[in-house]
Design an enzyme around this catalytic site. Sequence first.
Site, short mmCIF file in Angstrom:
data_model
loop_
_atom_site.label_atom_id
_atom_site.label_comp_id
_atom_site.label_asym_id
_atom_site.label_seq_id
_atom_site.Cartn_x
_atom_site.Cartn_y
_atom_site.Cartn_z
N GLY A 25 0.83 -1.21 0.00
CA GLY A 25 0.00 0.00 0.00
C GLY A 25 0.86 1.25 0.00
N ARG A 86 0.93 -5.09 -5.34
CA ARG A 86 0.95 -6.27 -4.45
C ARG A 86 1.15 -7.44 -5.40
NH1 ARG A 86 -0.64 -4.36 0.57
NH2 ARG A 86 -2.24 -2.76 0.62
N ASP A 117 4.81 -4.87 6.10
CA ASP A 117 5.20 -6.25 6.45
C ASP A 117 5.31 -7.17 5.22
OD1 ASP A 117 2.46 -6.19 6.10
OD2 ASP A 117 2.00 -7.47 7.81
N GLY A 118 4.38 -7.05 4.28
CA GLY A 118 4.44 -7.90 3.09
C GLY A 118 5.71 -7.63 2.29
N THR A 119 6.06 -6.37 2.20
CA THR A 119 7.28 -5.96 1.48
C THR A 119 8.51 -6.59 2.14
OG1 THR A 119 6.22 -3.87 0.98
CG2 THR A 119 8.62 -3.93 0.76
N THR A 140 4.05 2.51 5.94
CA THR A 140 2.67 2.01 5.86
C THR A 140 1.82 2.86 6.78
OG1 THR A 140 1.19 0.23 6.60
CG2 THR A 140 3.38 0.18 7.51
N ASP A 142 -0.48 1.91 8.47
CA ASP A 142 -0.96 1.10 9.60
C ASP A 142 -0.11 1.20 10.87
OD1 ASP A 142 -2.91 0.25 7.92
OD2 ASP A 142 -2.04 -1.73 7.54
N ASP A 144 2.13 -0.72 11.95
CA ASP A 144 2.11 -2.01 12.66
C ASP A 144 3.41 -2.80 12.51
OD1 ASP A 144 1.79 -2.47 9.97
OD2 ASP A 144 0.16 -3.92 10.17
N MET A 184 -8.92 2.61 8.40
CA MET A 184 -8.17 1.45 7.91
C MET A 184 -7.45 0.73 9.05
SD MET A 184 -6.67 2.19 4.15
CE MET A 184 -7.69 1.76 2.73
N ARG A 186 -6.50 -3.54 8.84
CA ARG A 186 -7.08 -4.89 8.70
C ARG A 186 -6.73 -5.77 9.88
NH1 ARG A 186 -6.47 -5.99 2.54
NH2 ARG A 186 -4.30 -5.67 3.09
N GLN A 268 -7.58 7.90 3.41
CA GLN A 268 -6.51 7.95 4.42
C GLN A 268 -5.13 7.68 3.83
OE1 GLN A 268 -8.29 5.58 8.08
NE2 GLN A 268 -9.30 5.10 6.16
O1 F6P Z 1 -1.63 -1.70 4.63
C1 F6P Z 1 -2.20 -0.49 4.35
C2 F6P Z 1 -3.68 -0.63 4.06
O2 F6P Z 1 -4.19 0.63 3.73
C3 F6P Z 1 -4.50 -1.27 5.18
O3 F6P Z 1 -4.84 -0.39 6.22
C4 F6P Z 1 -5.70 -1.76 4.41
O4 F6P Z 1 -6.33 -2.80 5.09
C5 F6P Z 1 -5.08 -2.22 3.12
O5 F6P Z 1 -3.88 -1.50 2.96
C6 F6P Z 1 -5.94 -2.04 1.89
O6 F6P Z 1 -5.24 -2.52 0.80
P1 F6P Z 1 -5.68 -2.33 -0.72
O7 F6P Z 1 -5.48 -0.89 -1.07
O8 F6P Z 1 -4.77 -3.23 -1.49
O9 F6P Z 1 -7.11 -2.72 -0.80
#
Ligand code: F6P
Length: 336
Positions: A25, A86, A117-119, A140, A142, A144, A184, A186, A268
């Site tokens: 993201g 992604r 984290d995925g990165t 990010t 988030d 997190d 946001m 998840r 956001q």
């Molecule tokens: O990781 C950042 C984030 O904005 C999360 O808060 C949210 O759940 C997710 O990405 C949404 O991802 P996408 O834009 O791929 O739907």
Amino acid sequence: MRKWLYICADGKANIKRIGVFTSGGDAPGMNACIRAVVRTALFHGVEAIGIMRGYQGMIEGDFVPMDRGTVSNIIQTGGTILKTSRCKEFYYKSGRQKAIQKLREAGIDGLIAVGGDGTFKGAHKLCIESGIPVIGVPATIDNDLYGTDYTIGFDTAINTALDAIDRIRDTAIAHGRIFWVEVMGRVSGFIAVDVGVAGGAEAILIPEVKTDVDELSRQLLKWHSMGKTSCIMVVAEGDEAGGAFQLAQFIKDRTKLDSRVTVLGHIQRGGKPTARDRVLASKLGAAAVEALLAGESDKMVGEINGQIVLTPLKETYSKKKRLDRSLIALAQILAT
Ligand code: F6P
């Protein structure tokens, strides 16, 4: 050559060409980070190559040389000039092998991965399988990631959400309504907690804490009977009791109180980064280059208590960053 700005070491690694990419993201401040990476690399006499669209562009060999001009006038912009993705193919060794081949062909001998984290999961595997040193920069909304107090983009995201909540409150008061505002997050409630406290929310619902919907219904009816008719309920999208729509319906069925739902969503993620995000991005981007040149690898640069620190990439996503749960109770006390 001037001394290292952040990482205390004399250049140990013989790195000549650094590749930088953004992945996952987008987060406000990524551009400020790219600018810092490129200009710090040039300052140290190292070439910088932009890898477009994260791991997808790496697999395809979509590389662009970066000079001072390519990062001019981007510090104030949201999104990412390198674009992002992604990339499912990178989950597989075959995908990563294609990327490694492209990196070798381009002579890239150090990497800076800007993302979440995925990165970093991908970056850790890439580092092990290729032997190419990689440093991560936490970006990010988030917040997190373990190993840094704040991630790039979080401050902007919470301020954007807060601005929206302030507006929603006007309507909540005018109509005497309950508003469920979904932010946001998840798997984590960092955004919801800060936005909830700063926005004077009556309740904050996050994935990390079990929501007692019966208790919440009782509380809302109690407030209502006391004359408190407008309430802001901040819900993280990943709350275990469901998203804002589900919760609102559930509670409306029990209390019959008038309510509305607003999902803030991707608003956001975009927009001008705040000063705090620009400063953090500038520091961490520069520190990432210096860490690479100092011979570090498979680590993330972060800031804890104002100090630049390095944390193994694997720990940034396998260890849990502490969320201050007492703020949820505080928000409720202050709103009552
Ligand atoms: O990781 C950042 C984030 O904005 C999360 O808060 C949210 O759940 C997710 O990405 C949404 O991802 P996408 O834009 O791929 O739907």
